[in-house]
Design a protein around this motif. Structure first.
Motif, PDB file in Angstrom:
ATOM      1  N   ALA A 188       9.569  23.376 -30.580  1.00 22.54           N
ATOM      2  CA  ALA A 188      10.676  22.424 -30.434  1.00 22.54           C
ATOM      3  C   ALA A 188      11.980  23.136 -30.780  1.00 22.54           C
ATOM      4  O   ALA A 188      11.972  24.055 -31.590  1.00 22.54           O
ATOM      5  N   PRO A 189      13.111  22.774 -30.200  1.00 21.43           N
ATOM      6  CA  PRO A 189      13.299  21.624 -29.302  1.00 21.43           C
ATOM      7  C   PRO A 189      13.151  21.954 -27.816  1.00 21.43           C
ATOM      8  O   PRO A 189      13.215  21.044 -26.991  1.00 21.43           O
ATOM      9  N   HIS A 190      12.931  23.216 -27.458  1.00 23.50           N
ATOM     10  CA  HIS A 190      12.895  23.558 -26.025  1.00 23.50           C
ATOM     11  C   HIS A 190      11.471  23.630 -25.482  1.00 23.50           C
ATOM     12  O   HIS A 190      11.280  23.960 -24.315  1.00 23.50           O
ATOM     13  N   ASN A 191      10.507  23.347 -26.339  1.00 24.95           N
ATOM     14  CA  ASN A 191       9.104  23.476 -25.946  1.00 24.95           C
ATOM     15  C   ASN A 191       8.816  24.840 -25.325  1.00 24.95           C
ATOM     16  O   ASN A 191       8.108  24.959 -24.316  1.00 24.95           O
ATOM     17  N   ALA A 192       9.383  25.847 -25.941  1.00 23.63           N
ATOM     18  CA  ALA A 192       9.242  27.201 -25.406  1.00 23.63           C
ATOM     19  C   ALA A 192       8.010  27.875 -25.998  1.00 23.63           C
ATOM     20  O   ALA A 192       7.670  27.686 -27.165  1.00 23.63           O
TER      21      ALA A 192
ATOM     22  N   ALA B 201       6.368  40.678 -41.227  1.00 27.21           N
ATOM     23  CA  ALA B 201       6.846  39.332 -40.892  1.00 27.21           C
ATOM     24  C   ALA B 201       8.080  39.373 -40.005  1.00 27.21           C
ATOM     25  O   ALA B 201       8.915  40.267 -40.098  1.00 27.21           O
ATOM     26  N   MET B 202       8.177  38.332 -39.181  1.00 25.61           N
ATOM     27  CA  MET B 202       9.349  38.205 -38.306  1.00 25.61           C
ATOM     28  C   MET B 202      10.562  37.759 -39.104  1.00 25.61           C
ATOM     29  O   MET B 202      10.447  36.920 -39.995  1.00 25.61           O
ATOM     30  N   PRO B 203      11.733  38.258 -38.747  1.00 20.00           N
ATOM     31  CA  PRO B 203      12.958  37.782 -39.375  1.00 20.00           C
ATOM     32  C   PRO B 203      13.396  36.430 -38.797  1.00 20.00           C
ATOM     33  O   PRO B 203      12.573  35.723 -38.203  1.00 20.00           O
ATOM     34  N   GLY B 204      14.672  36.084 -38.937  1.00 18.01           N
ATOM     35  CA  GLY B 204      15.123  34.717 -38.688  1.00 18.01           C
ATOM     36  C   GLY B 204      15.400  34.318 -37.259  1.00 18.01           C
ATOM     37  O   GLY B 204      16.382  33.591 -37.012  1.00 18.01           O
ATOM     38  N   TYR B 205      14.566  34.764 -36.331  1.00 20.70           N
ATOM     39  CA  TYR B 205      14.729  34.395 -34.919  1.00 20.70           C
ATOM     40  C   TYR B 205      13.338  34.211 -34.332  1.00 20.70           C
ATOM     41  O   TYR B 205      12.592  35.189 -34.180  1.00 20.70           O
ATOM     42  N   ASP B 206      12.999  32.957 -34.001  1.00 19.03           N
ATOM     43  CA  ASP B 206      11.689  32.726 -33.396  1.00 19.03           C
ATOM     44  C   ASP B 206      11.676  33.330 -31.993  1.00 19.03           C
ATOM     45  O   ASP B 206      12.558  33.015 -31.181  1.00 19.03           O
TER      46      ASP B 206
ATOM     47  N   GLU C  67      21.000  25.985 -32.774  1.00 17.62           N
ATOM     48  CA  GLU C  67      21.334  25.384 -31.480  1.00 17.62           C
ATOM     49  C   GLU C  67      20.436  25.899 -30.355  1.00 17.62           C
ATOM     50  O   GLU C  67      19.980  25.132 -29.504  1.00 17.62           O
ATOM     51  N   ILE C  68      20.144  27.208 -30.369  1.00 13.17           N
ATOM     52  CA  ILE C  68      19.273  27.739 -29.295  1.00 13.17           C
ATOM     53  C   ILE C  68      17.789  27.502 -29.609  1.00 13.17           C
ATOM     54  O   ILE C  68      16.913  27.890 -28.847  1.00 13.17           O
TER      55      ILE C  68
ATOM     56  N   GLY D  87      11.990  25.270 -34.092  1.00  8.82           N
ATOM     57  CA  GLY D  87      13.104  26.205 -33.982  1.00  8.82           C
ATOM     58  C   GLY D  87      14.423  25.572 -34.359  1.00  8.82           C
ATOM     59  O   GLY D  87      15.479  26.174 -34.187  1.00  8.82           O
ATOM     60  N   SER D  88      14.357  24.337 -34.841  1.00  7.97           N
ATOM     61  CA  SER D  88      15.603  23.731 -35.322  1.00  7.97           C
ATOM     62  C   SER D  88      15.290  22.894 -36.560  1.00  7.97           C
ATOM     63  O   SER D  88      14.238  22.251 -36.660  1.00  7.97           O
ATOM     64  N   PHE D  89      16.219  22.938 -37.492  1.00  7.85           N
ATOM     65  CA  PHE D  89      16.020  22.310 -38.806  1.00  7.85           C
ATOM     66  C   PHE D  89      16.999  21.151 -38.918  1.00  7.85           C
ATOM     67  O   PHE D  89      18.198  21.314 -38.685  1.00  7.85           O
TER      68      PHE D  89
END
Ligand code: SF4
Length: 570
Positions: free
Chosen positions: A550-554, A417-422, A255-256, A267-269
């Motif tokens: 995506a989805p926040h174009n951050a 490697a990064m874990p599960g939070y972009d 969601e975030i 960032g969203s599947f």
């Protein structure tokens, strides 16, 4: 308490008194101090001068809920810096009960032989382990428990550790036949492999050797701590962490817009609903699996599960959020059955699922298979266990795969490697990845789920939040507490002080505890500085500053000036 020194070169063990410099330290704090005191930070992580340390936290063995985690540490072959990685299971509690502050493994054997170290209540011995060579962690643990008793704890490496792959981890058995506990990050399994150590077997403690300076103080605080967790709406028996496991957060992370998808392209599947904790619970219960299991006795949160296949047969001893993110969405896989099977393979080979999922993501981006093509991904992963050149490449981690295959989009910091939070849409975690001496590691200061008001997409407030959480993480990792148990000790640090004083009688104050936690970070940062790691090595990959997510174009837009001053307030 004692230190157990294990010399792999001479095949000798020695129990020695704890030197005063280590006396007030446990877990991660002890590892940081011991590494800076006893090894050269510039040593080869897989050479004879590195040391591998197994250390329970300060509360290990005392019977505090969730406090039986075992910290394992060494100079990391993956990051080139200090590393502590901790695992659930029974090892931390057992070592604490045995009165062992740490097992310190030094040197390398004179031959290429493999050994098991068998630790009993009052001694330790080496046992040749040639027959275990090439076995995965499940078969290794099964064989050793058949030999030494079902109630012993087994710490072991799989094929990945034997091959000295930088993504290799160390597996630890848990309560009953519970498996799937891994000190996963930083390539510590490769250090263990380089020392010729296939496994450490620890006998069940005949008696608890922990004594209490003030038992009433300890009991009052530890009971209140457990009650706070039971009462917590997220962690208690009706909370999401218990009902849905760590995958309870899948929907919220999606969601975030921070759910790593197809090598961190989005960032969203679109299939995230199939990977949610609620979906997992339904599948597991409908097939006769188990939800709400524990990795260690006495945990009141019980976040684990037993994931089973359609025939009700066990697949993996727990399916966790980080694995679902990196091995699932990050590879374009939408079926939990597929994720569970890949999870089992990683566990068996003794591989960090975060590092391996990220490495596979980079390999897919390079065209070695298509995202979502489960059978091809199985084929790639299998090669790690078989030790083919391609398998060894992928097992070496995301950064190495990116270098060899010419891929610039590698989600890693300090080689890890990064874990599960972009980090582009959860910027607090980005600050942690870009500053922690542990490299990209959410357990070093996870802003997701932190009970705070900082908007994850804004720049403001993130560096202060990350520092606060990094200090708390140092405390949890040094006491042996589970990360999920952090809310009560953040709300009331006196609880922690009372539990420590109740055991040791140090008359600590909250200020002493805070100083001790900050010292962990200072020592680790100094180790990395002496290892030659600079600010440039800690940076978030450049593409994440330029490529909108995506989805926040951050993008990751925390200025370097913020990152470089995070620890000014340490
Ligand atoms: S909350 Fe989960 S990981 Fe933590 S100690 Fe309990 S069962 Fe183990």
């Amino acid at each position: 308490m004692k230190l157990l020194r294990v010399n792999m070169n001479q095949l000798q063990v020695q129990r020695e008194p704890v030197p005063p410099v280590y006396e007030h330290l446990g877990g991660r704090a002890l590892i940081a101090r011991l590494l800076i005191e006893e090894i050269s930070p510039t040593c080869d992580a897989l050479g004879p001068h590195n040391k591998l340390i197994f250390a329970p936290g300060l509360l290990g063995g005392a019977g505090v809920t969730t406090a039986g985690r075992l910290s394992i540490g060494a100079k990391s072959p993956l990051t080139g810096g200090v590393k502590e990685s901790n695992a659930g299971g029974t090892a931390g509690d057992t070592l604490g009960k045995l009165g062992l502050k740490a097992i310190v493994v030094e040197g390398q054997p004179q031959s290429k032989d493999l050994y098991v170290l068998h630790v009993t209540n009052d001694s330790a011995e080496f046992v040749p382990a040639g027959a275990l060579r090439g076995l995965g962690t499940y078969a290794t643990a099964d064989q050793l428990q058949a030999q030494y008793g079902a109630d012993c704890t087994v710490l072991c490496i799989g094929q990945a550790g034997e091959y000295l792959l930088h993504g290799a981890d160390i597996a630890c058995t848990g309560e009953g036949d519970q498996r799937s506990n891994h000190a996963a990050r930083g390539g510590l399994g490769a250090v263990m492999g380089s020392q010729g150590l296939k496994a450490v077997v620890i006998d069940k403690a005949a008696a608890r050797s922990v004594s209490f300076a003030d038992e009433e103080l300890f009991r009052t605080a530890s009971k209140r701590f457990a009650q706070e967790l039971i009462n917590d709406p997220k962690l208690g028996p009706k909370g999401g962490t218990h009902l849905y496991g760590t995958a309870a957060i899948t929907a919220a992370v999606n969601e975030i817009g921070s759910f790593p998808t197809r090598n961190f392209r989005s960032g969203s599947f679109e299939h995230s609903a199939d990977l949610r904790g609620e979906t997992m619970r339904e599948i597991i219960l409908s097939r006769g699996g188990r939800i709400g299991t524990r990795c260690m006795p006495g945990c009141v949160i019980a976040c684990r599960n037993l994931y089973v296949d359609e025939a009700g047969q066990a697949v993996v001893g727990t399916l966790q959020y980080e694995t679902i993110a990196l091995i699932g969405a990050n590879l374009g896989l939408k079926k939990l059955d597929d994720v569970a099977r890949l999870n089992y393979m990683c566990n068996d080979f003794g591989l960090d699922t975060v590092e391996t999922g990220a490495a596979l993501g980079v390999a897919l981006e390079a065209g070695l298979a298509d995202f979502g093509d489960f059978e091809s991904i199985v084929g790639l992963l299998k090669q790690i266990g078989e030790g083919t050149v391609l398998g060894k490449l992928i097992g070496s981690g995301a950064a190495t795969v990116g270098k060899v295959l010419g891929i610039r989009r590698v989600p890693a910091v300090l080689g890890q490697a990064m874990p599960g939070y972009d980090p582009r849409s959860l910027k607090g975690n980005g600050v942690t990845y870009a500053t922690s001496p542990q490299g990209a590691d959410h357990t070093a200061g996870n802003a997701f789920g932190a009970r705070n008001q900082v908007n994850p997409l804004t720049v403001q407030g993130q560096k202060e939040l990350s520092l606060k959480l990094q200090i708390v993480a140092a405390m949890l990792d040094s006491t042996g507490l589970c990360l999920f148990a952090r809310p009560p000790v953040i709300a009331d640090p006196q609880l922690m002080v009372d539990m420590i004083d109740g055991i040791y009688g140090w008359s600590w104050t909250k200020e002493d505890l805070d100083r001790s936690n900050r010292d962990v970070l200072r020592t680790e940062l100094e180790f990395n500085r002496r290892a030659g790691i600079t600010a440039a090595d800690y940076r978030i990959p450049e593409y994440m500053r330029e490529e909108p997510l995506a989805p926040h174009n951050a993008t990751f837009d925390i200025p370097d000036s913020d990152l470089d001053t995070v620890f000014d307030a340490l």
